[in-house]
Structures are given as structure tokens and as C-alpha cells.
Write a protein that holds these residues in place. Structure first.
Motif, PDB file in Angstrom:
ATOM      1  N   PHE A  18       4.073  12.554   6.111  1.00 32.75           N
ATOM      2  CA  PHE A  18       3.459  12.300   4.818  1.00 32.75           C
ATOM      3  C   PHE A  18       3.838  13.489   3.938  1.00 32.75           C
ATOM      4  O   PHE A  18       3.492  14.633   4.264  1.00 32.75           O
ATOM      5  N   GLU A  19       4.561  13.242   2.859  1.00 32.21           N
ATOM      6  CA  GLU A  19       5.008  14.357   2.011  1.00 32.21           C
ATOM      7  C   GLU A  19       5.212  13.909   0.572  1.00 32.21           C
ATOM      8  O   GLU A  19       5.472  12.738   0.298  1.00 32.21           O
ATOM      9  N   ASN A  20       5.087  14.876  -0.348  1.00 32.40           N
ATOM     10  CA  ASN A  20       5.244  14.599  -1.779  1.00 32.40           C
ATOM     11  C   ASN A  20       6.344  15.454  -2.402  1.00 32.40           C
ATOM     12  O   ASN A  20       6.312  15.775  -3.586  1.00 32.40           O
ATOM     13  N   LEU A  21       7.335  15.828  -1.613  1.00 30.54           N
ATOM     14  CA  LEU A  21       8.345  16.777  -2.075  1.00 30.54           C
ATOM     15  C   LEU A  21       9.195  16.223  -3.214  1.00 30.54           C
ATOM     16  O   LEU A  21       9.643  16.980  -4.083  1.00 30.54           O
TER      17      LEU A  21
ATOM     18  N   PHE B 160       4.766   9.349   0.361  1.00 30.42           N
ATOM     19  CA  PHE B 160       3.328   9.140   0.341  1.00 30.42           C
ATOM     20  C   PHE B 160       3.037   7.653   0.545  1.00 30.42           C
ATOM     21  O   PHE B 160       3.920   6.886   0.884  1.00 30.42           O
ATOM     22  N   CYS B 161       1.775   7.247   0.396  1.00 34.85           N
ATOM     23  CA  CYS B 161       1.351   5.936   0.895  1.00 34.85           C
ATOM     24  C   CYS B 161       2.180   4.777   0.373  1.00 34.85           C
ATOM     25  O   CYS B 161       2.530   3.862   1.133  1.00 34.85           O
ATOM     26  N   TYR B 162       2.505   4.792  -0.922  1.00 34.37           N
ATOM     27  CA  TYR B 162       3.238   3.666  -1.498  1.00 34.37           C
ATOM     28  C   TYR B 162       4.597   3.490  -0.819  1.00 34.37           C
ATOM     29  O   TYR B 162       5.083   2.375  -0.643  1.00 34.37           O
ATOM     30  N   GLU B 163       5.198   4.597  -0.447  1.00 32.91           N
ATOM     31  CA  GLU B 163       6.499   4.561   0.205  1.00 32.91           C
ATOM     32  C   GLU B 163       6.380   4.211   1.681  1.00 32.91           C
ATOM     33  O   GLU B 163       7.051   3.301   2.182  1.00 32.91           O
ATOM     34  N   LEU B 164       5.528   4.948   2.395  1.00 34.30           N
ATOM     35  CA  LEU B 164       5.463   4.808   3.848  1.00 34.30           C
ATOM     36  C   LEU B 164       4.913   3.456   4.276  1.00 34.30           C
ATOM     37  O   LEU B 164       5.477   2.789   5.149  1.00 34.30           O
TER      38      LEU B 164
END
Length: 250
Positions: A36-39, A66-70
Motif C-alpha cells: 500500500f503506497e502513495n508514492l 492505494f485502495c482505488y488501484e489495488l
């Protein structure tokens, strides 16, 4: 989607039958492999909710999100394997006891003979799907969880320091990925968003969790916590590579 490449990304080599055991193991493997990352937000890389683009980033470039992606990408994998998946909108709990905006979190519902809450995009959370069952305490590796139904709303609770605390609430209304685009843009651009304030990269490990929070490396193993301060950007990038296999120069 190349399913085999995705499965290699999450180090999964077991059965592909769309059953509960497969779902449990895919969920666990995903959390151990994909952080989980927001880089991207702090690298000025816009995040678009396009499944092919997310597959390229997370699978081919070996990144997280983050959630929308994963969760959206994981739902695509599950659908390819024959699971029945529904995208759900969740509202994240705030410190004042209220819940945040609609579409603030994307989570998943998977149905077989029963219904399961599936979420590989909420950071430090449950390792295996939670059965959608009212008030039942569900224990995973000494961590306690509970789902409470209140009319049409479900609330997900996590036991911390002896007390159950709400994490997010959701309804079972089916959503489309495009429904989350506006809030996804808000979360990657607004000064009020927690994702624009600091960098985070975290993933589960077999014995705990490893987290890179700005310049702090936090390693938890068997309930024991260590913290180290990183002093340079070079040290930060090396830590990303060493602990998360992320190369931002990819």
C-alpha cells in the motif's frame, strides 16, 4: 491481462479453482507482495483508474498503490479466475467518530455460497477475507475483527488496545470503477487529503509488517517494533529497493 504474470507478481502458484481456499490464499499473497503506497502522488504522477494502466504500474513496474488501484486491479484478477466480485464504496472512520465522504475507500464483495469482504488496499488490515456475518468476532493471527450490520449499512471494526474501533462503513450497493474517479482525484491533489501530506509505503510480512513513513522505517516482527530514521533521499530510495523491491527510476 496476463494472469500468469500477475500471479507471479504476488508469488502465487497454488490452485486456480474459484473457491474459498483460493480466495484466501490470493488475498494473503497479494498483501505480502504488493505494498500500500502513495508514492505516485509525491512524484507528480497522475493516477488514472484505467485497469490496463494499473496493471502496467503494479504488475510490470513492480509498484503498489492505494485502495482505488489495488482493489480494482485485484477485482479484475478475481473476475478473470471466475469469482463473482462487486465493487463497493466505503466511508473511512474519522477521529471525531464520524465517517468521511462517500467513495473515500474502494472495497470488494466476493460471493460464493456466502459473501466475503475482500480488501487488499487498506494498509494494515485483515490478511484474509472476512465473512459478511453480523456481529461475529473473526480472529486472524491474534488480530480481532467484526462486521456490524445497521439497516443497509455495514461497519467494519478492528480491535485495538482491547476495544473495537470502526475502520470504515459501507453498503452493498454495486459500484462502477468510474464512480470513484472524482474522489480519487481529490485524494491525490487536495491539501486536506492524508495522501498529499506525507509519503507512505507499507506491506504485511509473515511475522508482522514493514512500513516506510516519510523518513521513518518501522519494522514489526512478532509484536516487537523497531524504528529507524533515514537521513538522506538516497537512503530512502535504497530502503524502498531493499524492503519493497521498488525502484522509482524504473
Amino acid at each position: 491481462m496476463d494472469v500468469t504474470t500477475y500471479l507471479n507478481r504476488i508469488n502465487y502458484s497454488r490452485s486456480l479453482e474459484p473457491n474459498l481456499e483460493t480466495l484466501h490464499q490470493l488475498h494473503y499473497c497479494h498483501l505480502l507482495a504488493v505494498p500500500f503506497e502513495n508514492l505516485s502522488i509525491h512524484l507528480n504522477q497522475p493516477i488514472h483508474l484505467n485497469l490496463e494502466a494499473l496493471y502496467h504500474k503494479i504488475v510490470r513496474q513492480h509498484r503498489g498503490g492505494f485502495c482505488y488501484e489495488l482493489n480494482s486491479l485485484f477485482s479484475w484478477l478475481l473476475q478473470q479466475l471466475g469469482f463473482k466480485v462487486t465493487l463497493l464504496s466505503a466511508q473511512v472512520a474519522r477521529e471525531d467518530g464520524n465517517f468521511g465522504r462517500e467513495f473515500g475507500h474502494l472495497t470488494l464483495l466476493v460471493k460464493d455460497t456466502e459473501s466475503w469482504l475482500v480488501d487488499v488496499g487498506f494498509g494494515d488490515s485483515f490478511l484474509y477475507p472476512l465473512k459478511l456475518e453480523n456481529s461475529t468476532e473473526q480472529i486472524q493471527k491474534r488480530e480481532h475483527y467484526k462486521l456490524i450490520n445497521n439497516d443497509e449499512t455495514w461497519i467494519f471494526y478492528y480491535k485495538k488496545e482491547g476495544d473495537y474501533k470502526p475502520q470504515y462503513c459501507f453498503t452493498l450497493t454495486p459500484r462502477n470503477l468510474t464512480d470513484f474517479q472524482t474522489t480519487c482525484e481529490y485524494n491525490q491533489t487536495s491539501p486536506q487529503s492524508i495522501f498529499t501530506r506525507s509519503r507512505i509505503c507499507t506491506k504485511a510480512t509473515p511475522t508482522g509488517r514493514v512500513t516506510l513513513s516519510d523518513n521513518r522505517l518501522i519494522i514489526t516482527q512478532n509484536g516487537q517494533r523497531e524504528e529507524h530514521t533515514l537521513n538522506t533521499e538516497a537512503e530512502y530510495n535504497k530502503t524502498l529497493q531493499d524492503y519493497f523491491n521498488i525502484n522509482l527510476g524504473y
